[in-house]
Scaffold this motif. Structure first.
Motif, PDB file in Angstrom:
ATOM      1  N   PHE A  80      -5.050  10.116  -5.130  1.00  0.00           N
ATOM      2  CA  PHE A  80      -5.535   9.615  -3.856  1.00  0.00           C
ATOM      3  C   PHE A  80      -4.674   8.442  -3.416  1.00  0.00           C
ATOM      4  O   PHE A  80      -4.134   7.723  -4.253  1.00  0.00           O
ATOM      5  CB  PHE A  80      -6.994   9.132  -3.970  1.00  0.00           C
ATOM      6  CG  PHE A  80      -7.973  10.224  -4.270  1.00  0.00           C
ATOM      7  CD1 PHE A  80      -8.436  11.051  -3.263  1.00  0.00           C
ATOM      8  CD2 PHE A  80      -8.445  10.415  -5.554  1.00  0.00           C
ATOM      9  CE1 PHE A  80      -9.343  12.059  -3.536  1.00  0.00           C
ATOM     10  CE2 PHE A  80      -9.352  11.421  -5.834  1.00  0.00           C
ATOM     11  CZ  PHE A  80      -9.797  12.241  -4.820  1.00  0.00           C
ATOM     12  N   SER A  81      -4.611   8.232  -2.118  1.00  0.00           N
ATOM     13  CA  SER A  81      -3.916   7.055  -1.604  1.00  0.00           C
ATOM     14  C   SER A  81      -4.787   5.827  -1.880  1.00  0.00           C
ATOM     15  O   SER A  81      -5.980   5.941  -2.174  1.00  0.00           O
ATOM     16  CB  SER A  81      -3.669   7.203  -0.104  1.00  0.00           C
ATOM     17  OG  SER A  81      -4.900   7.156   0.593  1.00  0.00           O
ATOM     18  N   LYS A  82      -4.192   4.657  -1.748  1.00  0.00           N
ATOM     19  CA  LYS A  82      -4.961   3.423  -1.961  1.00  0.00           C
ATOM     20  C   LYS A  82      -6.108   3.321  -0.968  1.00  0.00           C
ATOM     21  O   LYS A  82      -7.195   2.865  -1.311  1.00  0.00           O
ATOM     22  CB  LYS A  82      -4.043   2.200  -1.837  1.00  0.00           C
ATOM     23  CG  LYS A  82      -3.101   2.045  -3.003  1.00  0.00           C
ATOM     24  CD  LYS A  82      -2.254   0.800  -2.861  1.00  0.00           C
ATOM     25  CE  LYS A  82      -1.323   0.674  -4.053  1.00  0.00           C
ATOM     26  NZ  LYS A  82      -0.517  -0.545  -3.977  1.00  0.00           N
ATOM     27  N   GLN A  83      -5.868   3.769   0.255  1.00  0.00           N
ATOM     28  CA  GLN A  83      -6.912   3.735   1.283  1.00  0.00           C
ATOM     29  C   GLN A  83      -8.069   4.657   0.893  1.00  0.00           C
ATOM     30  O   GLN A  83      -9.235   4.288   1.011  1.00  0.00           O
ATOM     31  CB  GLN A  83      -6.333   4.159   2.631  1.00  0.00           C
ATOM     32  CG  GLN A  83      -7.341   4.112   3.755  1.00  0.00           C
ATOM     33  CD  GLN A  83      -6.740   4.574   5.079  1.00  0.00           C
ATOM     34  OE1 GLN A  83      -5.633   5.082   5.117  1.00  0.00           O
ATOM     35  NE2 GLN A  83      -7.492   4.410   6.144  1.00  0.00           N
ATOM     36  N   ASN A  84      -7.754   5.863   0.389  1.00  0.00           N
ATOM     37  CA  ASN A  84      -8.802   6.788  -0.045  1.00  0.00           C
ATOM     38  C   ASN A  84      -9.593   6.221  -1.216  1.00  0.00           C
ATOM     39  O   ASN A  84     -10.813   6.394  -1.292  1.00  0.00           O
ATOM     40  CB  ASN A  84      -8.207   8.134  -0.426  1.00  0.00           C
ATOM     41  CG  ASN A  84      -7.699   8.907   0.770  1.00  0.00           C
ATOM     42  OD1 ASN A  84      -8.064   8.634   1.899  1.00  0.00           O
ATOM     43  ND2 ASN A  84      -6.834   9.863   0.524  1.00  0.00           N
TER      44      ASN A  84
END
Length: 145
Positions: free
Chosen positions: A57-61
């Motif tokens: 996952f991305s950091k935002q996710n």
């Protein structure tokens, strides 16, 4: 010698040192070998029974995921729960939109717009009907999401 059946460490040591008297270091190393082999076999059997999937996952996710967690809940347990709930509740992760209903409402709206343009005098009843159809379209879209 690697144990084949993991019944007990004592059975393994008895089989390994049958007829000889081992030193204390040899016994310690044999125990370490047994437990290393046991844990390796346990991990293999666990992976075979319960396959493991790796996702990223991305950091935002991850930030969004963490905001959804209950106190003390891990991200992997949360994701596991989501997937299992999806599988057994037959809910779609991507909502299915009934485009036929939306298309029908759009055709009604366009028809009323044509009628309004054809009249030189704009009928307030027609505008109210148009507003009603637009409201219905908004409701259909909201229910589809």
């Amino acid at each position: 010698m690697r144990p084949i059946n993991f019944t007990s460490i004592h059975d393994y040591l008895d089989m390994l040192f049958d007829g000889i008297t081992p030193s204390e270091d040899t016994i310690i190393n044999a125990k370490k070998e047994y437990w290393r082999a046991y844990n390796t076999d346990l991990k293999r059997r666990k992976r075979k029974a319960f396959p493991i999937f790796q996702i990223s996952f991305s950091k935002q996710n991850v930030t969004v995921l963490k905001s959804k967690l209950e106190k003390g809940q891990s991200i992997s347990k949360y994701i596991h729960g989501l997937v299992v709930a999806h599988l057994y509740n037959h809910t779609d992760l991507v909502p299915r939109v009934n485009t036929a209903l939306i298309e029908q409402q759009l055709f009604l709206i366009s028809e009323y717009l044509r009628e309004l343009l054809d009249y030189e005098h704009i009928d307030t009843d027609k505008i109210e009907q148009l507003e009603s159809h637009i409201g219905t379209l908004e409701t259909v879209i909201q229910e589809s999401l």
